[in-house]
Design a protein around this motif. Structure first.
Motif, PDB file in Angstrom:
ATOM      1  N   LYS A 140      -4.582 -32.846   1.635  1.00 26.99           N
ATOM      2  CA  LYS A 140      -4.637 -31.744   2.584  1.00 26.99           C
ATOM      3  C   LYS A 140      -6.084 -31.566   3.031  1.00 26.99           C
ATOM      4  CE  LYS A 140      -3.651 -26.785   2.823  1.00 26.99           C
ATOM      5  NZ  LYS A 140      -3.170 -25.597   2.050  1.00 26.99           N
ATOM      6  N   PRO A 141      -6.344 -31.452   4.330  1.00 27.08           N
ATOM      7  CA  PRO A 141      -7.730 -31.299   4.791  1.00 27.08           C
ATOM      8  C   PRO A 141      -8.453 -30.157   4.094  1.00 27.08           C
ATOM      9  CG  PRO A 141      -6.290 -31.722   6.648  1.00 27.08           C
ATOM     10  CD  PRO A 141      -5.386 -31.551   5.454  1.00 27.08           C
ATOM     11  N   LEU A 142      -9.695 -30.421   3.739  1.00 21.96           N
ATOM     12  CA  LEU A 142     -10.552 -29.418   3.127  1.00 21.96           C
ATOM     13  C   LEU A 142     -11.925 -29.500   3.783  1.00 21.96           C
ATOM     14  CD1 LEU A 142     -12.530 -31.184   1.057  1.00 21.96           C
ATOM     15  CD2 LEU A 142     -10.523 -31.131  -0.383  1.00 21.96           C
ATOM     16  N   PRO A 143     -12.705 -28.427   3.692  1.00 18.15           N
ATOM     17  CA  PRO A 143     -14.015 -28.430   4.353  1.00 18.15           C
ATOM     18  C   PRO A 143     -15.002 -29.385   3.684  1.00 18.15           C
ATOM     19  CG  PRO A 143     -13.668 -26.391   3.131  1.00 18.15           C
ATOM     20  CD  PRO A 143     -12.377 -27.124   3.101  1.00 18.15           C
ATOM     21  N   VAL A 144     -15.745 -30.088   4.518  1.00 21.32           N
ATOM     22  CA  VAL A 144     -16.818 -30.978   4.068  1.00 21.32           C
ATOM     23  C   VAL A 144     -18.093 -30.539   4.778  1.00 21.32           C
ATOM     24  CG1 VAL A 144     -17.690 -33.341   4.025  1.00 21.32           C
ATOM     25  CG2 VAL A 144     -15.235 -32.908   3.691  1.00 21.32           C
ATOM     26  N   ILE A 145     -19.105 -30.179   3.997  1.00 23.05           N
ATOM     27  CA  ILE A 145     -20.345 -29.664   4.556  1.00 23.05           C
ATOM     28  C   ILE A 145     -21.497 -30.578   4.156  1.00 23.05           C
ATOM     29  CG2 ILE A 145     -21.900 -27.686   4.668  1.00 23.05           C
ATOM     30  CD1 ILE A 145     -19.568 -25.925   3.875  1.00 23.05           C
ATOM     31  N   ASP A 161     -21.715 -40.188  15.791  1.00 21.38           N
ATOM     32  CA  ASP A 161     -21.518 -40.375  17.227  1.00 21.38           C
ATOM     33  C   ASP A 161     -21.466 -41.859  17.582  1.00 21.38           C
ATOM     34  OD1 ASP A 161     -21.484 -37.619  17.741  1.00 21.38           O
ATOM     35  OD2 ASP A 161     -23.668 -37.537  17.802  1.00 21.38           O
ATOM     36  N   PHE A 162     -22.288 -42.655  16.911  1.00 19.83           N
ATOM     37  CA  PHE A 162     -22.268 -44.099  17.134  1.00 19.83           C
ATOM     38  C   PHE A 162     -20.907 -44.678  16.758  1.00 19.83           C
ATOM     39  CE2 PHE A 162     -22.780 -48.313  15.124  1.00 19.83           C
ATOM     40  CZ  PHE A 162     -23.163 -49.054  16.230  1.00 19.83           C
ATOM     41  N   ARG A 221     -14.916 -36.643  14.122  1.00 21.46           N
ATOM     42  CA  ARG A 221     -16.252 -36.053  14.124  1.00 21.46           C
ATOM     43  C   ARG A 221     -16.199 -34.608  13.615  1.00 21.46           C
ATOM     44  NH1 ARG A 221     -17.154 -36.305  19.189  1.00 21.46           N
ATOM     45  NH2 ARG A 221     -18.590 -38.052  19.505  1.00 21.46           N
ATOM     46  N   ASP A 222     -15.043 -33.988  13.729  1.00 21.31           N
ATOM     47  CA  ASP A 222     -14.899 -32.587  13.338  1.00 21.31           C
ATOM     48  C   ASP A 222     -14.416 -32.403  11.899  1.00 21.31           C
ATOM     49  OD1 ASP A 222     -15.682 -31.789  15.908  1.00 21.31           O
ATOM     50  OD2 ASP A 222     -13.617 -31.944  16.654  1.00 21.31           O
ATOM     51  N   LEU A 241     -15.377 -18.921   6.636  1.00 23.61           N
ATOM     52  CA  LEU A 241     -14.880 -18.945   8.009  1.00 23.61           C
ATOM     53  C   LEU A 241     -13.836 -20.045   8.188  1.00 23.61           C
ATOM     54  CD1 LEU A 241     -14.982 -17.981  10.941  1.00 23.61           C
ATOM     55  CD2 LEU A 241     -16.931 -19.526  11.305  1.00 23.61           C
ATOM     56  N   TRP A 242     -14.076 -21.223   7.600  1.00 28.37           N
ATOM     57  CA  TRP A 242     -13.126 -22.332   7.708  1.00 28.37           C
ATOM     58  C   TRP A 242     -11.776 -21.915   7.155  1.00 28.37           C
ATOM     59  CZ3 TRP A 242      -9.828 -25.419   5.012  1.00 28.37           C
ATOM     60  CH2 TRP A 242      -9.500 -26.673   5.556  1.00 28.37           C
TER      61      TRP A 242
END
Length: 325
Positions: A256-261, A275-276, A288-289, A306-307
């Motif tokens: 399950k998606p989790l925040p990566v900082i 971006d490359f 990218r998100d 917030l996430w």
């Protein structure tokens, strides 16, 4: 049947261990019956085949027992974390070489003194340049320490072990993360790995929650099982390994998606040019998100909240099952 006859017909319970008479196998065969039996019996007792499998380290370390070792590598930490009520974790990674500011400054001073005696030595110049970069990056040690304090003080306070900091248990950034939580009075987890060269866990991991793994795969699984976020500070191969593996698991929706900082945008922009990768077509623009950048402990903590607010769920979910992978 009357009570007297009933009492006489029901025997008393047998003692759990003791017997009035020894069983035949409780004593060895007498030497009088066979003079050779004593030597033969000793050979049996000393044979590796007679050693219980759980005590036979040679067997446990063999290729045939690898499946058992994998199970044990998973089970022991799992059992102890459940016992301590560790429900969710925030995994923190970063370089083992980024030390606290005072230690970084001392190293720079040592090399500056060395250069005074050997000003033409190119190796000293190289080492000093690296030491100065470590000193500059040592600010991240303090950020990791401050962030983990915020985690330890979240929820119902430091006694609430539902959300704790988990690291690889080593020095540098991992030490800082364990240290902040420890100094705040919270529990904190460290997952060490056995390596060819001797190593020590950092002293700020909760002693009952410091584990030593044999298999990288099982260690990685435990990093993800309870993870509510991955916070990656500047680091080397180990940090990149955990970061990209986590991003891959999220990208493929294996978890399950989790925040990566990523902490320290200037570092990560050079180490990892997302971006490359998008421009080359090897990942999609939406990938990218899957992460974002932060600079301070407060930035990390507020953006995490917030996430989860945008995801429509709280950061700490007492009844949420552990993430599966």
């Amino acid at each position: 049947m009357d009570d007297d006859n009933k009492n006489r017909s029901v025997p008393p319970p047998a003692p759990p261990l003791q017997r009035k008479q020894r069983l035949p196998w409780e004593t060895p065969k007498p030497a009088q019956q066979d003079p050779t039996c004593s030597e033969q019996l000793q050979a049996i007792l000393e044979s590796p085949s007679y050693q219980p499998s759980v005590e036979d380290t040679h067997f446990l370390e063999s290729d045939d027992a690898r499946g058992v070792r994998l199970q044990l590598d998973y089970l022991k930490p799992e059992r102890l974390m459940r016992k301590h009520g560790i429900r969710h974790t925030i995994v923190v990674f970063g370089s083992t070489r980024i030390v606290e500011p005072l230690a970084a400054r001392q190293r720079v001073v040592e090399l500056e003194h060395a250069l005074q005696h050997s000003p033409q030595d190119p190796e000293f110049h190289r080492q000093l340049k690296i030491a100065q970069r470590i000193e500059e990056n040592s600010r991240y040690y303090e950020v990791a320490r401050a962030f983990s304090r915020l985690v330890a003080e979240s929820g119902e306070g430091c006694s609430d072990s539902r959300l704790v900091v988990m690291t690889g248990g080593g020095p540098g950034i991992m030490e800082a993360a364990n240290r902040g939580a420890c100094n705040a009075g919270g529990e904190t987890v460290g997952l060490n790995i056995t390596l060819p060269h001797e190593q020590f866990p950092n002293p700020y991991v909760t002693p009952e929650l410091c584990f030593q793994f044999h298999y990288f795969a099982l260690r990685k699984m435990h990093f993800m099982l309870r993870a509510r976020a991955l916070v990656a500070f500047p680091g080397g191969f180990g940090t990149l390994d955990e970061l990209f593996e986590t991003l891959t698991l999220i990208q493929t929706r294996k978890i399950k998606p989790l925040p990566v900082i990523l902490v320290g945008e200037s570092f990560w922009r050079r180490a990892f040019d997302v971006d490359f990768l998008v421009e080359e077509g090897v990942i999609d623009s939406e990938d990218r998100d899957l992460f974002w950048f932060a600079e301070s402990a407060e930035d990390i903590w507020e953006s995490l909240q917030l996430w989860y607010e945008r995801a429509g769920e709280p950061l700490i979910q007492p009844n949420d099952p552990a993430n599966s992978c």
